[in-house]
Design a protein around this motif. Structure first.
Motif, PDB file in Angstrom:
ATOM      1  N   PHE A 439       0.808  -1.218   0.000  1.00  0.00           N
ATOM      2  CA  PHE A 439       0.000   0.000   0.000  1.00  0.00           C
ATOM      3  C   PHE A 439       0.841   1.266   0.000  1.00  0.00           C
ATOM      4  CE2 PHE A 439      -3.483  -2.420   2.572  1.00  0.00           C
ATOM      5  CZ  PHE A 439      -3.603  -3.288   1.517  1.00  0.00           C
ATOM      6  N   VAL A 440       1.987   1.209   0.692  1.00  0.00           N
ATOM      7  CA  VAL A 440       2.770   2.427   0.868  1.00  0.00           C
ATOM      8  C   VAL A 440       3.688   2.622  -0.340  1.00  0.00           C
ATOM      9  CG1 VAL A 440       4.420   3.597   2.347  1.00  0.00           C
ATOM     10  CG2 VAL A 440       2.671   2.136   3.356  1.00  0.00           C
ATOM     11  N   LYS A 441       3.760   3.846  -0.794  1.00  0.00           N
ATOM     12  CA  LYS A 441       4.575   4.126  -1.986  1.00  0.00           C
ATOM     13  C   LYS A 441       6.059   4.078  -1.641  1.00  0.00           C
ATOM     14  CE  LYS A 441       1.962   6.053  -5.575  1.00  0.00           C
ATOM     15  NZ  LYS A 441       0.678   5.677  -5.037  1.00  0.00           N
ATOM     16  N   ALA A 442       6.856   3.514  -2.536  1.00  0.00           N
ATOM     17  CA  ALA A 442       8.290   3.390  -2.293  1.00  0.00           C
ATOM     18  C   ALA A 442       8.990   4.713  -2.546  1.00  0.00           C
ATOM     19  CB  ALA A 442       8.869   2.322  -3.203  1.00  0.00           C
ATOM     20  N   LYS A 443      10.053   4.965  -1.754  1.00  0.00           N
ATOM     21  CA  LYS A 443      10.860   6.145  -2.028  1.00  0.00           C
ATOM     22  C   LYS A 443      11.744   5.879  -3.238  1.00  0.00           C
ATOM     23  CE  LYS A 443      11.182   7.775   2.724  1.00  0.00           C
ATOM     24  NZ  LYS A 443      11.205   6.503   3.495  1.00  0.00           N
ATOM     25  N   ARG A 444      12.223   4.656  -3.351  1.00  0.00           N
ATOM     26  CA  ARG A 444      13.049   4.290  -4.504  1.00  0.00           C
ATOM     27  C   ARG A 444      12.333   3.163  -5.215  1.00  0.00           C
ATOM     28  NH1 ARG A 444      18.695   3.111  -1.743  1.00  0.00           N
ATOM     29  NH2 ARG A 444      19.407   3.308  -3.885  1.00  0.00           N
ATOM     30  N   ILE A 445      12.469   3.138  -6.537  1.00  0.00           N
ATOM     31  CA  ILE A 445      11.706   2.118  -7.253  1.00  0.00           C
ATOM     32  C   ILE A 445      12.582   1.185  -8.077  1.00  0.00           C
ATOM     33  CG2 ILE A 445       9.479   3.316  -7.384  1.00  0.00           C
ATOM     34  CD1 ILE A 445      10.487   4.089 -10.301  1.00  0.00           C
TER      35      ILE A 445
END
Lengths: 489, 504
Positions: A439-445
């Motif tokens: 659910f939580v967006k990643a800081k790095r992808i």
């Protein structure tokens, strides 16, 4: 005597293999090239597994027997825990190959120590004499202390080893005092003889109770039972992740093996009614483990408290042994399911943590985009630990609850309700990992590298987590056969 | 008989979900079409079930019974009767509709459609299982995908809503797990088979245990329905869930609760059900009135529909409570009628509320608000949308000729002789129900147009296509309820007969 050698063959293979592993390690110093120490370790474990499975399936130990004057049991219970130990060390070896790839370390000694620790578990599972139990427990502890401190440069790893050692030495001192009390009461250290002596002349209740509590300090330390659990979060956090995996599965299983043997055979409920004590400890253990797991931010600490909670559910099964015929099989089935699930979870943690260089749950954010296969597998490991279908953990929990309900004992029913409330609490923190991953967006992808060997380990444990439920028949049979052979003693 | 059909219906969606996992993430259109195409065979098969089911017998058909875990006498036991066939039809229909409606999903398309198909397997498994162990596994499986659907594609408080939904329903299901184990040990030979357990009437000698099992099952089903006071997860889940998620939640997942009452509680624990039926009736009436009053107070259009679900599922529960209470003799007819009404209401609610949630989604996609005070005058601006919204709202408030009316009529007619006062009180709910729906229509469609929406486009073709089946079925059920009643009646009479024979 011929048979004795065969009965002892897993231990002989492990002992010789462990010594040989030291030399294999010396011979292959370079970190590039063929991974001889790892492969050799796996070969030794596999070689020890063959006679163990043979003994369980070929009916060599149908009625349960013992050798060396009754100090070394050859029965279903011992074989079952040997199989669990060998399989789990095998998986730990595979995780180690990836974990230690970038770290300077002494491979030969490490794998030799793993084999020796496994030898300690297999011997412990078969020990039917208090002296033997004490020696093998110490053997397991000593190898574990070194393994926990294996990252020499890492202060947390050092702290883990020291803490583990300090708590461990106190626990074993208390335990051996309990053992000496029992020896004083009966004049023997053999478990079967202890039982028969107590049946003829019942001992003083308070003294025996005191001895049992002291024994529980030693065993409870190994299974991380409250209040002897304080070492586990720090050790789990500081130890190298594969070692943590080993401690949370192999070492814990060993604790249950000896607990079950001593309390089912030696000091049975006919001699001293310990079911109530175990029930209280079970309730406290699961509640403390699950409640304290909630605020954890470090995934290894979270899994440490989770495994304390799991020990609580298993103790519920142990307590039910006094009243229900399926209690022991249910405990074994639960341990088998837990082995694959927990090792799978640690495999994911080991792979991810070494690459993102963090053990914090918040750094697992957006893992579904960075390592999708591992994230999906992790969901199933978390569901399995929580006991939600379609996973092995559900079957284990279902069976333990079934044992408690079959007993018809109202205290056990009440404890089952406590277990259910705990299950719901546990879902919250297990799903918290899932929440971060999905659910939580990643800081790095950028994607996380997933080496083939880790894909294999995660894939295999994932498959087992599903198969143990979907194709449950053989696993339930194995649990029943193992405990059936145990009855014969 | 064609015993493979149920296996195919249940597991085809799962297979589809796996197929989708192997399509590259970037090929969004391929993913959508694959999802749509995989959702069609289960729907076609459910129509086949409906046509092929011999309605006169009312027994279990298309049965498969293969040993699964022999040691525990757990079987892969599937079968359907007149109660489950319409529910299977509703599930497969709503899944297809949701996939069509979700065509404009932009975020994480692959996971979205894979999860919907996975969810379909969970729901269908509950309706096809006749083994309690299997039933429980599917019951739990249906929980997991919905958790993700709310948590990933939901609104601003999605994470809170997702875990609340998960934990709440889990409380009920683990209680049910204990009851299921209890049933196993109190039947001889030990069995998880629903028909066998019903025939043996577990706990019939020990009323204490029967009551415990009753309340454990009750908790699981009442939370799912949801009945007051177990409803608090519902508004959060509905408001935060994406539109299609709300449709499945209202259309099918709530029905699992009602289905559980009818499939397990009434026939298996008839004495406890009869003893506690008055409490059920009281809770049902509170749900009806409370749901309606709270819906009236809502400013958020989606929350209003969510509370209307509490209200409408209350009628289902009133019918079920009446059926539990009936003692036999003359009341048999009323009992059958109340149960038929409850089933009819479950089906109609799936159609109507599903439609209403889709319509809320349509307006939200365009305006990005659900605040009723922001709307007004949209009837003239969006005539097609206005017409559809008015139609669904009228169906929901029970306009004669549409599905809602016949269902409520049957429930009231069945319950009146059994619980006269309670049924009378429930009529207050009907009045408030009409009030809040009409008021909603007034605030959305009538009055002056908010200048912000001057450029608003009307409902598009894809959205109309996804709504059309619901509109047609709502009229069909309203005009010819016999299409459903003939389906229900055989099985309902069986349940009624069984329960009375044991209880009286």
């Amino acid at each position: 005597m011929n048979f004795s050698l065969f009965y002892l063959s897993p231990e002989l293979i492990l002992a010789l293999g462990g010594i040989a592993a030291l030399f294999v390690g010396l011979a292959s110093k370079s970190r590039k090239g063929f991974p001889w120490p790892e492969v050799f370790c796996l070969l030794v474990l596999a070689a020890a597994l063959v006679p163990t499975i043979a003994m369980l399936t070929m009916g060599r130990v149908t009625s349960g027997t013992s050798i060396f004057g009754g100090i070394f049991a050859v029965d279903g219970l011992a074989m079952f825990f040997k199989i669990v130990a060998l399989i789990s060390t095998g998986i730990v070896t595979l995780i180690s190959t990836d974990f230690f790839r970038r770290i300077r370390f002494h491979r030969g000694e490490y794998y030799a120590l793993l084999i020796f620790a496994t030898l300690a578990i297999t011997t412990l599972a078969a020990s039917a004499d208090l002296i033997m139990i004490y020696l093998t427990l110490e053997f397991l502890s000593l190898t574990s202390y070194i393994l926990a401190g294996y990252l020499k440069q890492d202060t947390k790893s050092n702290e883990a080893a020291v803490k583990y050692f300090l708590y461990g030495s106190i626990a074993s001192a208390v335990m051996i005092y309990g053992m000496s009390l029992i020896y004083g009461l009966t004049g023997t250290t053999n478990i079967v003889e202890i039982a028969s002596t107590f049946k003829v002349n019942p001992a003083s209740y308070s003294l025996l109770y005191l001895a049992v509590v002291m024994l529980l300090a030693g065993f409870g330390y190994k299974i991380a039972m409250v209040p002897f659990h304080q070492w586990s979060p720090d050790v789990y956090e500081g130890a190298p992740t594969p070692v943590t995996a080993f401690l949370s599965v192999g070492s814990k299983a060993a604790g249950f093996a000896v607990l079950i043997r001593v309390f089912a055979t030696g000091i049975s409920t006919a001699i001293l009614d310990w079911a109530g004590l175990i029930m209280v400890l079970s309730a406290v253990t699961m509640t403390v483990g699950n409640l304290v797991a909630i605020p954890q931010t470090n995934i290894k600490r979270m899994l440490a408290y989770s495994s304390i909670g799991q020990a609580g559910y298993l103790l519920l099964g142990v307590a039910a042994m006094a009243y229900s015929s399926i209690a022991l099989p249910s405990v074994l089935l639960y341990i088998f399911a837990y082995t694959f699930t927990n090792l799978g979870a640690f495999a994911v943690v080991s792979m991810i943590s070494t690459r993102i260089k963090s053990d914090y749950i918040r750094d697992y954010a957006g893992l579904i985009r960075r390592a999708p296969a591992a994230a999906v597998a992790m969901v199933f490991f978390m569901l399995s630990l929580a006991g939600i279908p379609p996973t092995a953990g559900f079957l284990g929990k279902f069976y333990i609850f079934a044992a408690a309900i079959q007993s018809g004992n109202s205290w056990l029913l009440a404890l089952t309700i406590v277990a259910i409330i705990n299950t719901i609490i546990s879902v919250y923190y297990y799903m918290n990992v899932v929440r971060y991953m999905f659910f939580v967006k990643a800081k790095r992808i950028e994607p996380i590298e997933q080496p083939g060997i880790m894909n294999f380990v995660i894939g295999m444990t994932f498959a087992m987590t599903i198969i143990i439920l979907v194709y449950a028949g053989p696993f339930i049979s194995m649990a029943h056969i193992s405990s059936g052979m145990f009855k014969g003693i | 008989m064609n015993s493979w059909i149920l296996t195919a219906i249940t597991f085809l969606p799962l297979l589809g979900a796996l197929v989708i996992l192997f399509i590259p993430k970037a090929k969004e259109s391929a993913i959508k079409w694959t999802a749509l195409i995989w959702s069609l065979p289960p729907f076609a098969l459910s129509v086949m079930l409906w046509v092929g089911y011999l309605k006169s017998s009312g027994g279990y058909q298309y049965v498969v019974n293969i040993p699964w875990i022999r040691l525990l006498n757990i079987n892969y036991y599937l079968g359907v009767d007149g109660i489950s066939v319409p529910m299977i039809f509703l599930s497969t229909l709503l899944t297809t509709i949701c996939i069509i409606y979700s065509w404009n999903i932009k975020e994480r398309v692959k996971e979205y459609f894979a999860l919907f198909l996975f969810l379909e397997t969970g729901m269908l498994g509950v309706f096809t299982s006749l083994d309690l162990f299997l039933f429980y596994i599917f019951w739990e499986i249906s929980l997991v995908p919905m958790y993700f659907i709310i948590g990933v594609w939901g609104g601003p408080r999605k994470e809170y809503a997702a875990i609340k939904f998960f934990l709440y329903t889990l409380v009920g299901s683990v209680a049910m797990l204990l009851a299921i184990i209890g049933v196993y040990f109190y039947t001889s030979p030990h069995t998880f088979s629903i028909p066998e357990a019903v025939a043996q009437l577990p706990f019939s000698k020990n009323f204490m245990l029967q009551s415990l099992a009753f309340w454990a099952f009750f908790l699981a089903f009442a939370i799912k329905v949801p009945m007051w006071p177990f409803h608090t997860w519902l508004p959060d889940a509905h408001v935060e869930a994406p539109t299609a998620g709300s449709v499945i939640l209202a259309g099918v997942l709530l029905k699992l609760g009602g289905y559980g009452f009818i499939r397990i509680l009434i026939p298996m624990l008839p004495m406890a059900a009869q003893k506690y039926s008055f409490m059920l009736a009281v809770l049902a009436v509170i749900s009806i009135i409370y749901g309606a009053l709270v819906a009236m107070a809502q400013k958020d259009m989606k929350k209003l529909i969510a509370y209307s679900s509490v209200n409408h599922m209350g009628y289902v529960m009133l019918g079920i409570a009446a059926a539990c209470a009936a003692t036999g003799g003359l009341q048999l007819n009323d009992k059958a009628m109340a149960l038929n009404g409850a089933m009819l209401q479950m089906f109609s609610h799936g159609l109507i509320t599903g439609g209403l949630f889709l319509l809320v989604g349509v307006i939200y996609d365009r305006t990005h608000t659900r605040d009723l005070s922001q709307f007004g005058g949209l009837g003239a601006k969006l005539p097609v949308y206005g017409g559809l919204l008015a139609f669904m709202a009228f169906a929901s408030l029970g306009l004669p000729g549409l599905a809602g009316f016949v269902s409520e009529f049957f429930v009231f007619r069945g319950a009146l002789p059994i619980y006269t006062v309670m049924t009378g009180l429930a009529c207050i709910g009907i009045v408030v129900n009409a009030a809040y729906l009409l008021w909603m229509l007034q605030r959305v469609l009538l009055g002056p147009l908010n200048p912000r929406w001057a450029e608003l486009p009307d409902i598009n073709r894809r959205e109309v296509i996804s709504l059309m089946p619901l509109v047609i079925l709502t009229i069909l059920v309203g005009v010819v309820p016999a299409v459903l009643l003939t389906m229900f009646n055989g099985s309902v009479s069986r349940i009624v007969g069984m329960a009375v024979g044991a209880g009286g």
